[in-house]
Write an enzyme that holds these catalytic residues in place. Structure first.
Site, PDB file in Angstrom:
ATOM      1  N   ILE A  13       3.113  -2.631  -5.771  1.00 33.34           N
ATOM      2  CA  ILE A  13       2.653  -1.185  -6.074  1.00 33.34           C
ATOM      3  C   ILE A  13       2.663  -0.939  -7.440  1.00 33.34           C
ATOM      4  CG2 ILE A  13       2.969   1.473  -5.425  1.00 33.34           C
ATOM      5  CD1 ILE A  13       3.289   0.277  -2.563  1.00 33.34           C
ATOM      6  N   ASP A  58      17.775  -3.875 -13.790  1.00 37.41           N
ATOM      7  CA  ASP A  58      17.871  -3.857 -12.505  1.00 37.41           C
ATOM      8  C   ASP A  58      18.213  -2.340 -12.207  1.00 37.41           C
ATOM      9  OD1 ASP A  58      19.319  -3.668  -9.850  1.00 37.41           O
ATOM     10  OD2 ASP A  58      19.316  -5.953  -9.979  1.00 37.41           O
ATOM     11  N   ASN A  86       9.654   3.570  -8.645  1.00 38.54           N
ATOM     12  CA  ASN A  86       9.069   2.957  -7.534  1.00 38.54           C
ATOM     13  C   ASN A  86       9.922   1.649  -6.875  1.00 38.54           C
ATOM     14  OD1 ASN A  86       6.569   1.574  -6.074  1.00 38.54           O
ATOM     15  ND2 ASN A  86       7.323  -0.135  -7.827  1.00 38.54           N
ATOM     16  N   SER A 146       8.443   6.945   1.636  1.00 34.82           N
ATOM     17  CA  SER A 146       7.903   6.445   2.634  1.00 34.82           C
ATOM     18  C   SER A 146       7.598   7.296   3.879  1.00 34.82           C
ATOM     19  CB  SER A 146       8.351   5.080   3.043  1.00 34.82           C
ATOM     20  OG  SER A 146       7.632   4.608   4.536  1.00 34.82           O
ATOM     21  N   TYR A 165      16.621   1.382   6.426  1.00 35.56           N
ATOM     22  CA  TYR A 165      15.587   1.789   5.124  1.00 35.56           C
ATOM     23  C   TYR A 165      14.946   3.115   5.586  1.00 35.56           C
ATOM     24  CZ  TYR A 165      10.688   1.401   3.126  1.00 35.56           C
ATOM     25  OH  TYR A 165       9.649   1.460   2.345  1.00 35.56           O
ATOM     26  N   LYS A 169      15.280   6.505   2.857  1.00 31.58           N
ATOM     27  CA  LYS A 169      13.996   7.135   2.258  1.00 31.58           C
ATOM     28  C   LYS A 169      13.949   8.705   2.792  1.00 31.58           C
ATOM     29  CE  LYS A 169      11.720   3.914   0.241  1.00 31.58           C
ATOM     30  NZ  LYS A 169      11.278   3.661  -1.159  1.00 31.58           N
ATOM     31  N   VAL A 198       0.749  -0.256   2.859  1.00 32.58           N
ATOM     32  CA  VAL A 198      -0.084  -0.910   1.589  1.00 32.58           C
ATOM     33  C   VAL A 198       0.151  -2.518   1.825  1.00 32.58           C
ATOM     34  CG1 VAL A 198      -0.608  -1.239  -0.635  1.00 32.58           C
ATOM     35  CG2 VAL A 198       0.658   0.958   0.090  1.00 32.58           C
ATOM     36  N   THR A 200       0.392  -5.679   0.275  1.00 28.32           N
ATOM     37  CA  THR A 200       0.971  -6.234  -1.109  1.00 28.32           C
ATOM     38  C   THR A 200       1.062  -7.691  -1.093  1.00 28.32           C
ATOM     39  OG1 THR A 200       3.385  -5.815  -0.448  1.00 28.32           O
ATOM     40  CG2 THR A 200       2.116  -4.245  -1.902  1.00 28.32           C
TER      41      THR A 200
HETATM   42  N1  LIG Z   1       4.008  -1.702   0.903  1.00 29.26           N
HETATM   43  C1  LIG Z   1       4.177  -0.693   1.724  1.00 29.26           C
HETATM   44  O1  LIG Z   1       3.402  -0.644   2.641  1.00 29.26           O
HETATM   45  C2  LIG Z   1       5.106   0.573   1.464  1.00 29.26           C
HETATM   46  C3  LIG Z   1       5.002   1.600   2.201  1.00 29.26           C
HETATM   47  C4  LIG Z   1       6.071   2.505   2.215  1.00 29.26           C
HETATM   48  C5  LIG Z   1       6.661   2.721   1.016  1.00 29.26           C
HETATM   49  N2  LIG Z   1       6.797   1.447   0.059  1.00 29.26           N
HETATM   50  C6  LIG Z   1       7.660   1.487  -1.082  1.00 29.26           C
HETATM   51  O2  LIG Z   1       6.853   1.281  -2.123  1.00 29.26           O
HETATM   52  C7  LIG Z   1       7.747   0.607  -3.165  1.00 29.26           C
HETATM   53  C8  LIG Z   1       7.130  -0.566  -3.789  1.00 29.26           C
HETATM   54  O3  LIG Z   1       7.084  -1.528  -2.711  1.00 29.26           O
HETATM   55  P1  LIG Z   1       6.138  -2.876  -2.722  1.00 29.26           P
HETATM   56  O4  LIG Z   1       5.450  -2.593  -1.304  1.00 29.26           O
HETATM   57  O5  LIG Z   1       5.193  -2.803  -3.708  1.00 29.26           O
HETATM   58  O6  LIG Z   1       7.278  -3.798  -2.706  1.00 29.26           O
HETATM   59  P2  LIG Z   1       7.012  -5.295  -3.345  1.00 29.26           P
HETATM   60  O7  LIG Z   1       5.792  -5.653  -3.421  1.00 29.26           O
HETATM   61  O8  LIG Z   1       8.421  -6.070  -2.672  1.00 29.26           O
HETATM   62  O9  LIG Z   1       7.632  -5.096  -4.793  1.00 29.26           O
HETATM   63  C9  LIG Z   1       8.724  -4.348  -5.212  1.00 29.26           C
HETATM   64  C10 LIG Z   1       9.134  -4.517  -6.464  1.00 29.26           C
HETATM   65  O10 LIG Z   1      10.489  -3.758  -6.862  1.00 29.26           O
HETATM   66  C11 LIG Z   1      11.008  -4.662  -7.681  1.00 29.26           C
HETATM   67  N3  LIG Z   1      12.567  -4.581  -7.494  1.00 29.26           N
HETATM   68  C12 LIG Z   1      13.073  -4.585  -6.084  1.00 29.26           C
HETATM   69  N4  LIG Z   1      14.248  -4.442  -6.254  1.00 29.26           N
HETATM   70  C13 LIG Z   1      14.880  -4.038  -7.577  1.00 29.26           C
HETATM   71  C14 LIG Z   1      15.954  -3.801  -8.370  1.00 29.26           C
HETATM   72  N5  LIG Z   1      16.986  -3.795  -7.802  1.00 29.26           N
HETATM   73  N6  LIG Z   1      15.759  -3.680  -9.827  1.00 29.26           N
HETATM   74  C15 LIG Z   1      14.457  -3.819 -10.382  1.00 29.26           C
HETATM   75  N7  LIG Z   1      13.504  -4.235  -9.684  1.00 29.26           N
HETATM   76  C16 LIG Z   1      13.531  -4.211  -8.501  1.00 29.26           C
HETATM   77  C17 LIG Z   1      10.824  -6.099  -7.388  1.00 29.26           C
HETATM   78  O11 LIG Z   1      11.093  -6.749  -8.318  1.00 29.26           O
HETATM   79  P3  LIG Z   1      11.120  -8.412  -8.073  1.00 29.26           P
HETATM   80  O12 LIG Z   1       9.770  -8.627  -8.609  1.00 29.26           O
HETATM   81  O13 LIG Z   1      12.213  -8.857  -9.369  1.00 29.26           O
HETATM   82  O14 LIG Z   1      11.731  -8.701  -6.849  1.00 29.26           O
HETATM   83  C18 LIG Z   1       9.268  -5.725  -7.141  1.00 29.26           C
HETATM   84  O15 LIG Z   1       8.591  -5.911  -8.392  1.00 29.26           O
HETATM   85  C19 LIG Z   1       9.317   0.465  -2.672  1.00 29.26           C
HETATM   86  O16 LIG Z   1       9.943   1.705  -3.015  1.00 29.26           O
HETATM   87  C20 LIG Z   1       8.762   0.627  -1.068  1.00 29.26           C
HETATM   88  O17 LIG Z   1       9.728   1.089  -0.507  1.00 29.26           O
HETATM   89  C21 LIG Z   1       5.891   0.610   0.352  1.00 29.26           C
END
Ligand SMILES: NC(=O)c1ccc[n+]([C@@H]2O[C@H](COP(=O)([O-])OP(=O)(O)OC[C@H]3O[C@@H](n4cnc5c(N)ncnc54)[C@H](OP(=O)(O)O)[C@@H]3O)[C@@H](O)[C@H]2O)c1
Length: 270
Positions: A13, A58, A86, A146, A165, A169, A198, A200
């Site tokens: 995202i 980080d 995010n 979330s 988790y 949140k 989403v 991803t």
């Molecule tokens: N996807 C869904 O359905 C969904 C639903 C509800 C909420 N969310 C929320 O949306 C947000 C993004 O999720 P996503 O689905 O896009 O996840 P994702 O595809 O796993 O991407 C997460 C991103 O966050 C980065 N990240 C994680 N830990 C980090 C840290 N300690 N320092 C810096 N960067 C860090 C990761 O970096 P690296 O590339 O280095 O790992 C990656 O770029 C999150 O807060 C998640 O809880 C997602």
């Protein structure tokens, strides 16, 4: 034109926020990534668009975020309009809060890990970027949350997995309200924004871990219970981010403190 920081910008995202926001060449977009040497998905965008700046931090490290804020302030002259905090994610999705087969130490550790990752990291980012946001035009702080952390959604979905988790949140949503109250006199808009469910997978590292199919099954059953009208499919990352940007643009100080979704609703999360 906005100056915007997006954390977790290397994949998923966060990456799509960078992609869509930087399509307007007037915007200045700071893509904060955990590791600058691992940005295969972001690199083509950053190489092509001069309004994208890649910064390393980080988000669980205040020192790293302080350094990132310093670098960003040097480019913007000390201001920032939007923070999209995010970065985050799920630790062990199988864990429920009262599973007799899992030790209390393991449950407790999972909660601590989730809080560090999904709650406290946002406090770090919000506070560290506050001095820049105070000098910005829009003063918008968006913490990506979330629907799983929403109380009413949880009552309806009856989902037990992902306990740490969900709790992290929910705490994030509460903290957003605290920020909204404390920053109200300064005209800030602080909001918890859920992106929906989403897909991803295009930028996922490696295969889906074993056992995830069962976990997904439980999640989907819960989602259908909570929102019977839902079509059963995740939304695309493009669609989610387009909707979220529309919501962010519309939000103002009168909305500060709310938890809302890509649907501009605190009741429809999917
Ligand atoms: N996807 C869904 O359905 C969904 C639903 C509800 C909420 N969310 C929320 O949306 C947000 C993004 O999720 P996503 O689905 O896009 O996840 P994702 O595809 O796993 O991407 C997460 C991103 O966050 C980065 N990240 C994680 N830990 C980090 C840290 N300690 N320092 C810096 N960067 C860090 C990761 O970096 P690296 O590339 O280095 O790992 C990656 O770029 C999150 O807060 C998640 O809880 C997602």
């Amino acid at each position: 034109m906005v100056q915007v920081v997006v954390t977790g910008a290397g994949r998923g995202i966060g990456l799509e926020f960078v992609n869509q926001l930087s399509q307007d060449s007037e915007n200045v977009v700071f893509a904060v990534v955990r590791n600058k040497s691992k940005i295969e998905y972001l690199k083509p965008i950053a190489d092509e668009r001069s309004n994208v700046h890649v910064v390393e931090a980080d988000v669980t490290s205040p020192q790293a975020l302080e350094q990132a804020a310093k670098e960003i302030a040097e480019i913007t002259g000390g201001s920032l309009d939007w923070l999209i905090s995010n970065a985050g994610g799920v630790t062990d999705p199988s864990i429920t809060i009262a599973d007799p087969n899992v030790s209390v130490e393991k449950v407790g550790q999972d909660f601590l890990d989730n809080y560090r990752w999904n709650t406290v990291s946002h406090i770090y980012a919000n506070n560290i970027f506050l001095p820049l946001l105070r000098k910005g035009k829009e003063k918008k702080i968006i913490n990506i949350s979330s629907g799983i952390g929403d109380e009413a959604f949880t009552r309806k979905s009856k989902i037990t997995i992902n306990a740490g988790y969900a709790s992290s949140k929910a705490a994030l949503n509460y903290n957003v309200l605290k920020y909204a109250i404390e920053l109200e006199p300064e005209g800030f808009t602080v909001v918890a924004l859920s992106p929906g469910f989403v897909d991803t997978s295009k930028t996922r590292d490696g295969p889906v871990p074993e056992g995830m199919a069962k976990i997904f099954g439980q999640l989907l059953d819960g989602f259908k219970l909570a929102e019977p009208e839902w079509d059963g499919n995740p939304i695309t990352v493009e669609d989610s981010v387009t909707k979220q940007i529309k919501v962010i643009k519309k939000l103002g100080p009168k909305d500060s403190g709310i938890s809302t979704s890509q649907n501009d609703s605190s009741e429809i999360w999917l």
